[in-house]
Enzyme design. Sequence first.
Site, PDB file in Angstrom:
ATOM      1  N   THR A  83       0.878  -1.176   0.000  1.00  0.00           N
ATOM      2  CA  THR A  83       0.000   0.000   0.000  1.00  0.00           C
ATOM      3  C   THR A  83       0.913   1.222   0.000  1.00  0.00           C
ATOM      4  O   THR A  83       1.924   1.242   0.690  1.00  0.00           O
ATOM      5  CB  THR A  83      -0.995   0.055   1.195  1.00  0.00           C
ATOM      6  N   HIS A 253      -7.858  -4.874  -6.503  1.00  0.00           N
ATOM      7  CA  HIS A 253      -7.296  -3.688  -5.850  1.00  0.00           C
ATOM      8  C   HIS A 253      -8.138  -3.287  -4.636  1.00  0.00           C
ATOM      9  O   HIS A 253      -8.318  -2.104  -4.341  1.00  0.00           O
ATOM     10  CB  HIS A 253      -7.192  -2.527  -6.844  1.00  0.00           C
TER      11      HIS A 253
HETATM   12  C1  LIG Z   1      -4.748   2.990   0.871  1.00  0.00           C
HETATM   13  C2  LIG Z   1      -4.365   1.912  -0.099  1.00  0.00           C
HETATM   14  C3  LIG Z   1      -3.225   2.075  -0.883  1.00  0.00           C
HETATM   15  C4  LIG Z   1      -2.847   1.082  -1.800  1.00  0.00           C
HETATM   16  N1  LIG Z   1      -1.702   1.250  -2.520  1.00  0.00           N
HETATM   17  C5  LIG Z   1      -1.307   0.270  -3.391  1.00  0.00           C
HETATM   18  C6  LIG Z   1      -0.083   0.381  -4.097  1.00  0.00           C
HETATM   19  O1  LIG Z   1       0.674   1.332  -3.917  1.00  0.00           O
HETATM   20  N2  LIG Z   1       0.233  -0.623  -4.966  1.00  0.00           N
HETATM   21  C7  LIG Z   1      -0.579  -1.712  -5.165  1.00  0.00           C
HETATM   22  O2  LIG Z   1      -0.252  -2.592  -5.965  1.00  0.00           O
HETATM   23  N3  LIG Z   1      -1.730  -1.854  -4.470  1.00  0.00           N
HETATM   24  C8  LIG Z   1      -2.110  -0.904  -3.596  1.00  0.00           C
HETATM   25  N4  LIG Z   1      -3.274  -1.054  -2.879  1.00  0.00           N
HETATM   26  C9  LIG Z   1      -4.076  -2.281  -3.057  1.00  0.00           C
HETATM   27  C10 LIG Z   1      -3.662  -3.352  -2.067  1.00  0.00           C
HETATM   28  O3  LIG Z   1      -2.373  -3.854  -2.348  1.00  0.00           O
HETATM   29  C11 LIG Z   1      -4.616  -4.569  -2.130  1.00  0.00           C
HETATM   30  O4  LIG Z   1      -4.747  -5.002  -3.451  1.00  0.00           O
HETATM   31  C12 LIG Z   1      -6.009  -4.298  -1.547  1.00  0.00           C
HETATM   32  O5  LIG Z   1      -5.965  -3.312  -0.534  1.00  0.00           O
HETATM   33  C13 LIG Z   1      -6.560  -5.604  -0.996  1.00  0.00           C
HETATM   34  O6  LIG Z   1      -7.800  -5.457  -0.393  1.00  0.00           O
HETATM   35  P1  LIG Z   1      -7.996  -5.275   1.206  1.00  0.00           P
HETATM   36  O7  LIG Z   1      -7.574  -3.878   1.502  1.00  0.00           O
HETATM   37  O8  LIG Z   1      -9.444  -5.497   1.412  1.00  0.00           O
HETATM   38  O9  LIG Z   1      -7.114  -6.282   1.888  1.00  0.00           O
HETATM   39  C14 LIG Z   1      -3.656  -0.073  -1.947  1.00  0.00           C
HETATM   40  C15 LIG Z   1      -4.790  -0.242  -1.146  1.00  0.00           C
HETATM   41  C16 LIG Z   1      -5.142   0.728  -0.227  1.00  0.00           C
HETATM   42  C17 LIG Z   1      -6.365   0.514   0.631  1.00  0.00           C
END
Ligand SMILES: Cc1cc2nc3c(=O)[nH]c(=O)nc-3n(C[C@H](O)[C@H](O)[C@H](O)COP(=O)(O)O)c2cc1C
Length: 363
Positions: A83, A253
């Site tokens: 994240t 995502h």
């Molecule tokens: C605040 C936030 C920032 C995120 N930033 C990224 C990122 O920089 N790169 C990426 O591949 N996924 C990013 N994601 C997606 C997460 O890696 C992941 O796919 C997703 O949060 C999974 O669902 P969950 O939050 O219900 O566990 C982000 C998610 C959130 C909530």
Amino acid sequence: MFDGQFLTIADYEQHVRQQMSPALFDCEYGSHGDPAWSTYTSNRAGFHALKLRPRVLVDVSRRSLATEVLGQSISLPVVVGPTGGLGVHDPQGELPTVRAAGAAGTIMVLSGLSTCPAADVAGAATCPWLQQVWILEDRELVAWQVRNAEELGAAAIVLTVSNTGETWHSAQLRFPTTGAPDDGPASNLVELAHRAPTVRQFMGSISRASTWADVRWLRELTSLPLVIKGIQTSEDAELCVEHGVDGIVVSNHGGRFLQGARGTIEALPEITATVGERLEVYLDGGVRQGQDVLKALALGARAVWLGRAARWGTTVAGEQGVRNVLEILQRELDGSMGLCGITDVRHVPASLVTRDVVPTVEN
Ligand SMILES: Cc1cc2nc3c(=O)[nH]c(=O)nc-3n(C[C@H](O)[C@H](O)[C@H](O)COP(=O)(O)O)c2cc1C
């Protein structure tokens, strides 16, 4: 601070929600659409719709939660996913998270838009770490991130394909910043000096023209294992196999972009059935309980990745918070295994889950 206050991931969510303005919480963690039909809701609903079929009178006095991801041994089938910009919530950025992952014996995935430069994370890591990237319009910048990660000892490259930089949903329009200094230079790329884009420029430069040719390019660029994050169909999973990819994350995502998509746990079976043993399959999206992990393993995932849950841990208590989040999931997974007659996370049978629907009773 953990004396009985933070016993579940929901405790963390609730605490973070209370500390943030509703608009900011919605933008960073919300369902980004009507909760009745959002993809975020589907992720959680998918887990709820799956029920466990416990077997009894099995000797479960010895249990193993250890497994392997991309040849790396980990002590529980839970990976700390990427994240972005954790510095918004912790002055030390990603460092507490990578330390917590190491303490728990698992892996951390570093966002391509982290607060800390990869060199700092590599220096603090006591565990394998993977570098996440996007295909940017400036391919040279991607190549630099990949080569830099290789030199610093990353264990794999993770290409995210589930957000193409579109920022159209209402939560983002209402509150167009996550609190990060969007106009400041991307702090993980400071070494690039004059070439370093701002956060806003970086996100705006995720290529809308990327195709499987870019996967081929990345495959040739690096000898590290390559993971694609954001696969939701068996067709694309098959293309990953054809392009020499080593692992895929079934991911939407966390429901932050496309709305109206299936929950990832619903998409998982067609993908694991298609790829078989040809590459490793992981899942993220809505993992909040040990039982969720068990359900994903039953449907063929090798491990789950965390998004929000780990981020909430960092926000509440830095390294200690992420460690506790991982301990909660470990405890819940271990307990559920014991109650289901499962002794090894590498051997969770598909028969453990059923999709039986309970008919609604009209009063
Ligand atoms: C605040 C936030 C920032 C995120 N930033 C990224 C990122 O920089 N790169 C990426 O591949 N996924 C990013 N994601 C997606 C997460 O890696 C992941 O796919 C997703 O949060 C999974 O669902 P969950 O939050 O219900 O566990 C982000 C998610 C959130 C909530």
